[in-house]
Design an enzyme around this catalytic site. Structure first.
Site, short mmCIF file in Angstrom:
data_model
loop_
_atom_site.label_atom_id
_atom_site.label_comp_id
_atom_site.label_asym_id
_atom_site.label_seq_id
_atom_site.Cartn_x
_atom_site.Cartn_y
_atom_site.Cartn_z
N GLN A 127 -37.54 22.20 23.11
CA GLN A 127 -36.34 21.52 22.63
C GLN A 127 -36.69 20.56 21.51
O GLN A 127 -37.64 19.80 21.60
CB GLN A 127 -35.71 20.78 23.81
CG GLN A 127 -34.24 20.47 23.64
CD GLN A 127 -33.58 20.13 24.97
OE1 GLN A 127 -34.13 20.42 26.03
NE2 GLN A 127 -32.42 19.51 24.92
N ARG A 160 -31.76 24.94 34.72
CA ARG A 160 -32.57 23.77 34.36
C ARG A 160 -31.79 22.86 33.42
O ARG A 160 -31.76 21.63 33.59
CB ARG A 160 -33.86 24.26 33.69
CG ARG A 160 -34.86 23.17 33.28
CD ARG A 160 -36.05 23.85 32.59
NE ARG A 160 -37.18 22.95 32.32
CZ ARG A 160 -37.35 22.30 31.19
NH1 ARG A 160 -36.45 22.41 30.21
NH2 ARG A 160 -38.42 21.53 31.02
N GLN A 183 -42.58 19.99 36.43
CA GLN A 183 -42.64 19.85 34.97
C GLN A 183 -41.44 19.10 34.42
O GLN A 183 -41.54 18.38 33.42
CB GLN A 183 -42.73 21.24 34.33
CG GLN A 183 -42.84 21.25 32.83
CD GLN A 183 -41.87 22.22 32.19
OE1 GLN A 183 -40.70 22.28 32.55
NE2 GLN A 183 -42.37 23.00 31.25
N HIS A 210 -38.62 14.74 31.00
CA HIS A 210 -39.98 14.46 31.48
C HIS A 210 -40.18 13.05 32.00
O HIS A 210 -41.31 12.65 32.27
CB HIS A 210 -41.02 14.80 30.41
CG HIS A 210 -40.99 16.25 30.01
ND1 HIS A 210 -41.42 17.25 30.85
CD2 HIS A 210 -40.54 16.86 28.90
CE1 HIS A 210 -41.24 18.43 30.25
NE2 HIS A 210 -40.69 18.21 29.07
N SER A 258 -43.25 21.87 26.84
CA SER A 258 -42.08 21.63 27.68
C SER A 258 -41.35 22.95 27.95
O SER A 258 -41.90 23.86 28.55
CB SER A 258 -41.16 20.61 27.00
OG SER A 258 -40.06 20.28 27.81
N LEU A 259 -40.12 23.07 27.47
CA LEU A 259 -39.34 24.30 27.67
C LEU A 259 -40.08 25.53 27.17
O LEU A 259 -39.90 26.64 27.69
CB LEU A 259 -38.00 24.16 26.94
CG LEU A 259 -37.11 25.40 26.95
CD1 LEU A 259 -36.48 25.59 28.31
CD2 LEU A 259 -36.06 25.32 25.86
#
Length: 308
Positions: free
Chosen positions: A10, A116, A249, A200, A91-92
């Site tokens: 993202q 998510r 995560q 996060h 991340s993603l």
């Protein structure tokens, strides 16, 4: 040359992304068509037409970036690109890496990522959370800034992107306070990021726990290509391990510096960013200056990556 492939998350989205790549590789729009069928709207048109603020909404960005990473990978394969021996995602981007490494189907990954995004967006009301990037301070100085700002709310370092670049997340007031403190501490830049959730951070713990139900429904398997998890710079193992770590995560920091270093230590001699933009390529150059870096943003950059 031993290739590692990394996938952006993202923040790397932009209206019109991958249009040039789609003009050369039919698999790009085909990948978006797969996603559109599950989403119930034309994702390709949404990505191409924007507007940017709508594309930046978490519930749109996350499936869009998953799709973009997979589309770029399929274009790389269609062009005859070499098989990487390692993959990682920021991340993603880990979801794109896991799909491309054969650990989960694109359809199952889409289902998880859609859920998510909904859970993350719903965990903290819009305006309550925030994220900011701090440039020019070392990690310990950023931690001290966050500790002081945490007197008025949660402020945490959540993305250790490169030496001297750390992203913060938490309550908006505390993050804004951290930005001021970082500037006072000598940061070269400290700026709020245009995102709708404090990814996060510990504010996302409930979202990660709730995601476990959707992860349980997805069919995961041991990756055919090693995928290094950016939460601890260690490879994902089997299906149970993947589910557990993807749940954590959501609220765990991204240790991108350690992840890149781990891939290089394991033998990667070239790193290719697979997806829109070239943010990760820039970070890799700052983390390890001697490693050749390429990216697959459009057909021209793909051809350069093939030649490299």
């Amino acid at each position: 040359m031993t290739i590692a492939m990394v996938f952006p998350g993202q923040g790397s989205q932009s209206p019109g992304m991958q249009a040039d790549l789609a003009s050369q590789f039919a698999c790009v729009q085909e990948t978006y068509a797969e996603a559109s069928e599950r989403l119930g709207y034309d994702l390709w048109r949404r990505v191409q037409d924007g507007p940017a603020d709508e594309l930046a909404e978490t519930v749109v960005t996350q499936p869009a970036m998953l799709t973009a990473g997979v589309a770029a990978w399929r274009a790389w394969q269609a062009a005859g690109g070499s098989q990487p021996v390692q993959m990682a995602g920021h991340s993603l981007g880990e979801y794109s890496a896991l799909v491309c490494a054969g650990a989960v189907s694109f359809a199952d990954a889409l289902n998880v990522v859609i859920r998510r995004a909904e859970l993350m967006q719903g965990a903290v009301p819009v305006g309550v959370g925030a994220m900011a990037a701090v440039l020019g301070l070392d990690d310990e100085s950023v931690r001290k800034v966050c500790d002081e700002a945490s007197l008025i709310g949660i402020a945490e370092p959540v993305n250790f992107n490169s030496p001297g670049q750390v992203v913060l997340a938490g309550h908006a007031d505390a993050v804004h306070r951290a930005v001021d403190l970082a500037k006072a501490a000598g940061a070269r830049r400290a700026i709020k990021l245009p995102v709708s959730v404090p990814s996060h951070s510990s504010l996302m713990i409930s979202a990660g726990e709730a995601l476990s139900e959707q992860l349980a429904e997805a069919e995961f398997r041991t990756p055919a290509i090693t995928v290094v998890a950016a939460t601890d710079a260690k490879p994902y193992a089997d299906a149970a391990d993947i589910r557990k770590r993807l749940s954590r995560q959501v609220s765990g920091p991204v240790h991108w510096v350690e992840t890149v270093q781990a891939m290089i230590a394991a033998g990667a001699t070239s790193i290719i960013e697979c997806g829109p933009g070239k943010v990760l390529a820039g970070l890799v150059r700052r983390i390890h200056k001697g490693t050749p870096v390429s990216f697959i943003e459009n057909n021209d950059s793909l051809q350069k990556a093939l030649q490299a």
